[in-house]
Write a protein that holds these residues in place. Structure first.
Motif, PDB file in Angstrom:
ATOM      1  N   GLY A   1     -42.073 -16.835  13.862  1.00 30.80           N
ATOM      2  CA  GLY A   1     -43.442 -16.502  13.477  1.00 30.80           C
ATOM      3  C   GLY A   1     -43.514 -15.881  12.099  1.00 30.80           C
ATOM      4  O   GLY A   1     -44.431 -16.173  11.316  1.00 30.80           O
ATOM      5  N   ILE A   2     -42.562 -15.014  11.784  1.00 33.15           N
ATOM      6  CA  ILE A   2     -42.517 -14.388  10.454  1.00 33.15           C
ATOM      7  C   ILE A   2     -42.281 -15.451   9.390  1.00 33.15           C
ATOM      8  O   ILE A   2     -42.930 -15.458   8.329  1.00 33.15           O
ATOM      9  CB  ILE A   2     -41.416 -13.313  10.415  1.00 33.15           C
ATOM     10  CG1 ILE A   2     -41.797 -12.147  11.331  1.00 33.15           C
ATOM     11  CG2 ILE A   2     -41.182 -12.818   8.989  1.00 33.15           C
ATOM     12  CD1 ILE A   2     -40.669 -11.162  11.582  1.00 33.15           C
ATOM     13  N   ALA A   3     -41.346 -16.381   9.652  1.00 33.72           N
ATOM     14  CA  ALA A   3     -41.078 -17.462   8.699  1.00 33.72           C
ATOM     15  C   ALA A   3     -42.308 -18.344   8.501  1.00 33.72           C
ATOM     16  O   ALA A   3     -42.608 -18.769   7.373  1.00 33.72           O
ATOM     17  CB  ALA A   3     -39.895 -18.291   9.188  1.00 33.72           C
ATOM     18  N   SER A   4     -43.045 -18.619   9.567  1.00 28.29           N
ATOM     19  CA  SER A   4     -44.260 -19.439   9.467  1.00 28.29           C
ATOM     20  C   SER A   4     -45.318 -18.733   8.630  1.00 28.29           C
ATOM     21  O   SER A   4     -46.038 -19.370   7.835  1.00 28.29           O
ATOM     22  CB  SER A   4     -44.807 -19.744  10.859  1.00 28.29           C
ATOM     23  OG  SER A   4     -43.888 -20.515  11.603  1.00 28.29           O
ATOM     24  N   TYR A   5     -45.448 -17.420   8.796  1.00 33.10           N
ATOM     25  CA  TYR A   5     -46.417 -16.647   8.009  1.00 33.10           C
ATOM     26  C   TYR A   5     -46.070 -16.733   6.519  1.00 33.10           C
ATOM     27  O   TYR A   5     -46.950 -16.933   5.670  1.00 33.10           O
ATOM     28  CB  TYR A   5     -46.418 -15.194   8.477  1.00 33.10           C
ATOM     29  CG  TYR A   5     -47.438 -14.323   7.785  1.00 33.10           C
ATOM     30  CD1 TYR A   5     -48.675 -14.075   8.362  1.00 33.10           C
ATOM     31  CD2 TYR A   5     -47.174 -13.734   6.550  1.00 33.10           C
ATOM     32  CE1 TYR A   5     -49.621 -13.278   7.742  1.00 33.10           C
ATOM     33  CE2 TYR A   5     -48.112 -12.925   5.907  1.00 33.10           C
ATOM     34  CZ  TYR A   5     -49.323 -12.698   6.503  1.00 33.10           C
ATOM     35  OH  TYR A   5     -50.265 -11.911   5.875  1.00 33.10           O
ATOM     36  N   ILE A   6     -44.794 -16.574   6.196  1.00 34.92           N
ATOM     37  CA  ILE A   6     -44.364 -16.624   4.787  1.00 34.92           C
ATOM     38  C   ILE A   6     -44.650 -18.007   4.201  1.00 34.92           C
ATOM     39  O   ILE A   6     -45.109 -18.133   3.065  1.00 34.92           O
ATOM     40  CB  ILE A   6     -42.862 -16.272   4.685  1.00 34.92           C
ATOM     41  CG1 ILE A   6     -42.638 -14.812   5.090  1.00 34.92           C
ATOM     42  CG2 ILE A   6     -42.352 -16.517   3.267  1.00 34.92           C
ATOM     43  CD1 ILE A   6     -41.174 -14.434   5.230  1.00 34.92           C
ATOM     44  N   LEU A   7     -44.401 -19.033   4.982  1.00 33.40           N
ATOM     45  CA  LEU A   7     -44.679 -20.390   4.516  1.00 33.40           C
ATOM     46  C   LEU A   7     -46.166 -20.574   4.224  1.00 33.40           C
ATOM     47  O   LEU A   7     -46.541 -21.166   3.202  1.00 33.40           O
ATOM     48  CB  LEU A   7     -44.220 -21.409   5.561  1.00 33.40           C
ATOM     49  CG  LEU A   7     -44.479 -22.888   5.237  1.00 33.40           C
ATOM     50  CD1 LEU A   7     -43.745 -23.299   3.960  1.00 33.40           C
ATOM     51  CD2 LEU A   7     -44.057 -23.778   6.414  1.00 33.40           C
ATOM     52  N   ALA A   8     -47.005 -20.061   5.092  1.00 31.43           N
ATOM     53  CA  ALA A   8     -48.451 -20.209   4.904  1.00 31.43           C
ATOM     54  C   ALA A   8     -48.972 -19.398   3.721  1.00 31.43           C
ATOM     55  O   ALA A   8     -49.864 -19.848   2.993  1.00 31.43           O
ATOM     56  CB  ALA A   8     -49.185 -19.798   6.182  1.00 31.43           C
ATOM     57  N   GLU A   9     -48.419 -18.195   3.504  1.00 30.46           N
ATOM     58  CA  GLU A   9     -48.937 -17.302   2.466  1.00 30.46           C
ATOM     59  C   GLU A   9     -48.265 -17.502   1.106  1.00 30.46           C
ATOM     60  O   GLU A   9     -48.905 -17.317   0.075  1.00 30.46           O
ATOM     61  CB  GLU A   9     -48.753 -15.849   2.911  1.00 30.46           C
ATOM     62  CG  GLU A   9     -49.563 -15.457   4.121  1.00 30.46           C
ATOM     63  CD  GLU A   9     -51.062 -15.534   3.861  1.00 30.46           C
ATOM     64  OE1 GLU A   9     -51.503 -15.131   2.757  1.00 30.46           O
ATOM     65  OE2 GLU A   9     -51.790 -16.015   4.760  1.00 30.46           O
ATOM     66  N   ALA A  10     -46.971 -17.841   1.097  1.00 30.37           N
ATOM     67  CA  ALA A  10     -46.234 -17.928  -0.175  1.00 30.37           C
ATOM     68  C   ALA A  10     -45.700 -19.320  -0.448  1.00 30.37           C
ATOM     69  O   ALA A  10     -45.086 -19.548  -1.507  1.00 30.37           O
ATOM     70  CB  ALA A  10     -45.064 -16.932  -0.160  1.00 30.37           C
ATOM     71  N   ASP A  11     -45.917 -20.256   0.485  1.00 30.71           N
ATOM     72  CA  ASP A  11     -45.441 -21.630   0.322  1.00 30.71           C
ATOM     73  C   ASP A  11     -43.928 -21.672   0.142  1.00 30.71           C
ATOM     74  O   ASP A  11     -43.402 -22.499  -0.608  1.00 30.71           O
ATOM     75  CB  ASP A  11     -46.142 -22.305  -0.861  1.00 30.71           C
ATOM     76  CG  ASP A  11     -46.063 -23.841  -0.768  1.00 30.71           C
ATOM     77  OD1 ASP A  11     -45.963 -24.339   0.361  1.00 30.71           O
ATOM     78  OD2 ASP A  11     -46.077 -24.503  -1.824  1.00 30.71           O
ATOM     79  N   LEU A  12     -43.225 -20.761   0.805  1.00 27.33           N
ATOM     80  CA  LEU A  12     -41.775 -20.707   0.735  1.00 27.33           C
ATOM     81  C   LEU A  12     -41.187 -20.943   2.123  1.00 27.33           C
ATOM     82  O   LEU A  12     -41.662 -20.374   3.115  1.00 27.33           O
ATOM     83  CB  LEU A  12     -41.298 -19.353   0.206  1.00 27.33           C
ATOM     84  CG  LEU A  12     -41.576 -19.039  -1.264  1.00 27.33           C
ATOM     85  CD1 LEU A  12     -41.178 -17.600  -1.577  1.00 27.33           C
ATOM     86  CD2 LEU A  12     -40.825 -20.005  -2.182  1.00 27.33           C
ATOM     87  N   ILE A  13     -40.157 -21.784   2.171  1.00 28.97           N
ATOM     88  CA  ILE A  13     -39.482 -22.064   3.439  1.00 28.97           C
ATOM     89  C   ILE A  13     -38.352 -21.052   3.612  1.00 28.97           C
ATOM     90  O   ILE A  13     -37.432 -20.969   2.792  1.00 28.97           O
ATOM     91  CB  ILE A  13     -38.920 -23.494   3.456  1.00 28.97           C
ATOM     92  CG1 ILE A  13     -40.057 -24.516   3.282  1.00 28.97           C
ATOM     93  CG2 ILE A  13     -38.163 -23.759   4.756  1.00 28.97           C
ATOM     94  CD1 ILE A  13     -39.577 -25.948   3.132  1.00 28.97           C
ATOM     95  N   VAL A  14     -38.421 -20.267   4.675  1.00 28.67           N
ATOM     96  CA  VAL A  14     -37.444 -19.226   4.952  1.00 28.67           C
ATOM     97  C   VAL A  14     -36.746 -19.554   6.267  1.00 28.67           C
ATOM     98  O   VAL A  14     -37.401 -19.929   7.250  1.00 28.67           O
ATOM     99  CB  VAL A  14     -38.127 -17.843   5.040  1.00 28.67           C
ATOM    100  CG1 VAL A  14     -37.157 -16.801   5.572  1.00 28.67           C
ATOM    101  CG2 VAL A  14     -38.661 -17.430   3.682  1.00 28.67           C
ATOM    102  N   SER A  15     -35.441 -19.405   6.280  1.00 34.23           N
ATOM    103  CA  SER A  15     -34.703 -19.618   7.525  1.00 34.23           C
ATOM    104  C   SER A  15     -34.932 -18.432   8.453  1.00 34.23           C
ATOM    105  O   SER A  15     -34.705 -17.276   8.063  1.00 34.23           O
ATOM    106  CB  SER A  15     -33.213 -19.759   7.234  1.00 34.23           C
ATOM    107  OG  SER A  15     -32.468 -19.721   8.442  1.00 34.23           O
ATOM    108  N   PRO A  16     -35.360 -18.684   9.691  1.00 35.08           N
ATOM    109  CA  PRO A  16     -35.533 -17.566  10.632  1.00 35.08           C
ATOM    110  C   PRO A  16     -34.249 -16.769  10.836  1.00 35.08           C
ATOM    111  O   PRO A  16     -34.301 -15.567  11.105  1.00 35.08           O
ATOM    112  CB  PRO A  16     -35.974 -18.260  11.922  1.00 35.08           C
ATOM    113  CG  PRO A  16     -36.619 -19.529  11.472  1.00 35.08           C
ATOM    114  CD  PRO A  16     -35.815 -19.965  10.273  1.00 35.08           C
TER     115      PRO A  16
END
Length: 627
Positions: free
Chosen positions: A102-117
């Motif tokens: 969920g945290i990774a999905s939030y970052i993707l939506a707000e910063a357009d960055l793909i983060v590994s959970p």
């Protein structure tokens, strides 16, 4: 996600204290015990300020306040014009795989960055600092104790995620913190389901929406309000009544409200039966709804005027046969428990619900002791999964031995050990220093300062209040005996037998005298080993104890000399499996029963244990009744 720890600095009278919520028993219930004005409420307020649930915040005096206004209320009271520094509330949380995704999905939506959970830690520390200079609010800073990198879609380069976005990504997954003051349980005559100017019952409205969502068919407030706020009803009151009577929206709302009645009756009275052991019979909770002429508030004239849209409200009543009773007309105890069940039983239902940390300040303080004890029994059923419950109290009826290891003693310098009454009355505000310390640690450091943990002593070391003299009890040698027999009593449905732990087989002398003085029926249970037999003889000889008031384990169950002898091979196998250990020691056996009681997970230990422990409890009940 769940809270593991809070650290609080410079919050009102708190200079620096830590509240560790990493339970050794696995239970999610924590008590804060202290004298009046010791700072229990301040600690709860500080915890609530970290992630305040808007529902309960809306009824507190910070309702319309945020930013500077809210921060100013946290200032040390002796430095409201001079404080320079940071007011800090720091929370440590644990994260699950679902949280990390969920945290990774939030970052993707707000910063357009793909983060590994997988790059997100399992334990995260978040900090909120309100910064002041000479009493003036400057700003609020939020921080998180880790950094993480992400890639743009299709890119190779990794970029650090902005700390503000990272903080929000984590904070938005933290459990809500719901602070319940006693006044929240003053149930309103009407609960408006539409937003009506001048009405501050928003928390009850959201509670009713939780009820709607928990029914056989899930509804929300919009399913009600969109019907009455439809454009076709945008007219004066007289025309609205005529149009409303000719449409089926009234019947549709009635069906929704009827389901809410059914849901409340089933859940609230069902839980009521479990807590109180009462059969409520055919009683029902009935929700009725009415429409009312809408109104708006005109700021210029500071008066209310008729509106084009109108309002709908519900009223809750108790139906018993042909009789109907408004909730507000019921006793204080009934209203308190009714509201308590409504606020807690529906709040965490549904898979999409965030966990909740419930805070209760002096719950049920004015209710009968029996009601308080029953309330405590219901706490573990609320604090399940990642939901937690913290409460303050100075009543020993609201303290359970089952989670003693996670009970905090709250003190401040005004009532700290060594201070006289006069010193406490004139102490300067600058000397206040609220601390929360686990009971065991405090008791070890201040063995003679019994006033601070007197409620716990009352519960654990058998110093009953003068109102308890009519309650027959079985006194056992210590907490290990208590935990095992308490577990067995729940297993075999013999929980009506009052069990109280003593502090060792050689410490019953004062209690024998106390029982004789007060005329209280105390039955003393000793081991049937050499030490127990010796003490049994001395109590009769030196303290004048009646022979029938003292018994040994072997008197009740053949071959049982010590409490652990009740455990046969199958029972020990269950304990070994639960603790993931080899042959358990006495200390480990005691730990097993304490942990299971704290979690209210009563596992079967086999037919042999149930038979022997059942025989022991039955024998004790018969012996106690015959005194």
């Amino acid at each position: 996600m769940r809270y593991l720890k809070f650290r609080i600095c410079n919050f009102k009278g708190i200079k620096d204290t830590e509240v560790d919520l990493q339970s050794s028993t696995g239970a999610n219930v924590f008590a804060f015990v202290g004298l009046n004005e010791s700072g229990k409420t301040t600690i709860l307020e500080a915890i609530h300020s970290f992630s305040p649930d808007f529902r309960t915040r809306s009824l507190r005096r910070t309702q319309a306040k945020g930013g500077a206004e809210a921060a100013k209320e946290r200032l040390p009271r002796h430095e409201i014009a001079s404080f320079t520094g940071r007011i800090t509330v720091e929370a440590s949380v644990s994260t699950t795989a679902e949280d990390k995704s969920g945290i990774a999905s939030y970052i993707l939506a707000e910063a357009d960055l793909i983060v590994s959970p997988d790059s997100i830690p399992g334990i995260i520390r978040l900090t909120r600092d309100d910064i002041f200079e000479r009493g003036d609010y400057i700003r609020t800073e939020n921080d998180v104790d880790f950094q993480v990198k992400g890639k743009l879609k299709g890119g190779r380069k990794e970029n650090l995620v902005d700390k503000a976005i990272l903080y929000d990504a984590v904070w938005n997954h933290t459990p809500d913190i719901a602070y319940h003051d006693s006044f929240i349980f003053d149930f309103p005559d009407r609960i408006y389901l539409t937003s009506r100017p001048g009405i501050t019952d928003w928390v009850y409205r959201r509670m009713f929406e939780d009820v709607l969502a928990a029914g056989r068919v899930s509804y929300d407030l919009e399913d009600v309000t969109r019907r009455i706020r439809n454009e076709k009803y945008k007219t004066g009151w007289a025309d609205f009544v005529n149009i409303w009577s000719q449409n089926d929206d009234k019947a549709k709302i009635q069906q929704i409200v009827d389901q809410a009645s059914e849901t409340m009756t089933e859940v609230v009275f069902g839980r009521w039966n479990r807590i109180f052991g009462e059969d409520v019979g055919g009683k029902e909770i009935i929700a009725t709804f009415e429409v009312e002429k809408g109104r708006v508030f005109d700021k210029a004239s500071k008066a209310y005027h008729d509106a084009e849209f109108h309002d709908v409200y519900v009223t809750l009543i108790i139906k018993d046969g042909v009789r109907r009773f408004p909730i507000q007309d019921r006793s204080l105890g009934f209203r308190w428990f009714f509201a308590f069940l409504l606020f807690t039983q529906f709040r965490t239902k549904g898979e999409e619900k965030r966990p909740v940390l419930f805070l209760f300040d002096e719950p049920a303080a004015n209710l009968h002791s029996a009601a308080q004890e029953r309330l405590v029994e219901s706490f573990p059923e609320i604090a399940t999964g990642d939901n937690m419950l913290l409460y303050s109290t100075h009543s020993h009826y609201l303290i359970s031995p089952d989670w003693l290891e996670q009970t905090f003693i709250v003190t401040n310098s005004a009532d700290s050990p060594g201070k006289s009454v006069v010193d406490s009355a004139v102490i300067e505000d600058r000397s206040l220093d609220v601390k929360a310390q686990l009971y065991r640690s405090f008791a070890n450091e201040h063995p003679s300062e019994t006033s601070y943990f007197q409620p716990i002593i009352d519960r654990l070391e058998v110093l009953p209040s003068r109102f308890d003299v009519s309650l027959p009890s079985v006194i056992v040698e210590g907490k290990s005996d208590f935990y095992l027999l308490r577990y067995a009593s729940l297993l075999v449905n013999a929980s009506e037998l009052r069990l109280i732990p003593g502090t060792g087989s050689g410490t019953f002398g004062a209690l024998i005298a106390l029982g004789a003085t007060w005329g209280t029926k105390f039955l003393f249970l000793l081991d049937s080993d050499n030490a127990g037999l010796k003490e049994r003889a001395s109590y009769a000889l030196d303290h004048g104890a009646r022979e029938e008031a003292i018994c040994g384990l072997a008197d009740m169950v053949n071959g049982v000399k010590e409490i652990e002898d009740l455990l046969d091979v199958p029972a020990l196998a269950v304990i070994e499996s639960a603790l993931d250990c080899g042959t358990p020691s006495k200390k480990m056996i005691s730990r097993f029963f304490q942990e299971q009681l704290a979690k209210r997970e009563i596992l079967s230990l086999g037919e042999g244990f149930e038979r022997r422990s059942g025989d022991l409890l039955s024998g004790l009940s018969e012996r106690l009744a015959a005194l």
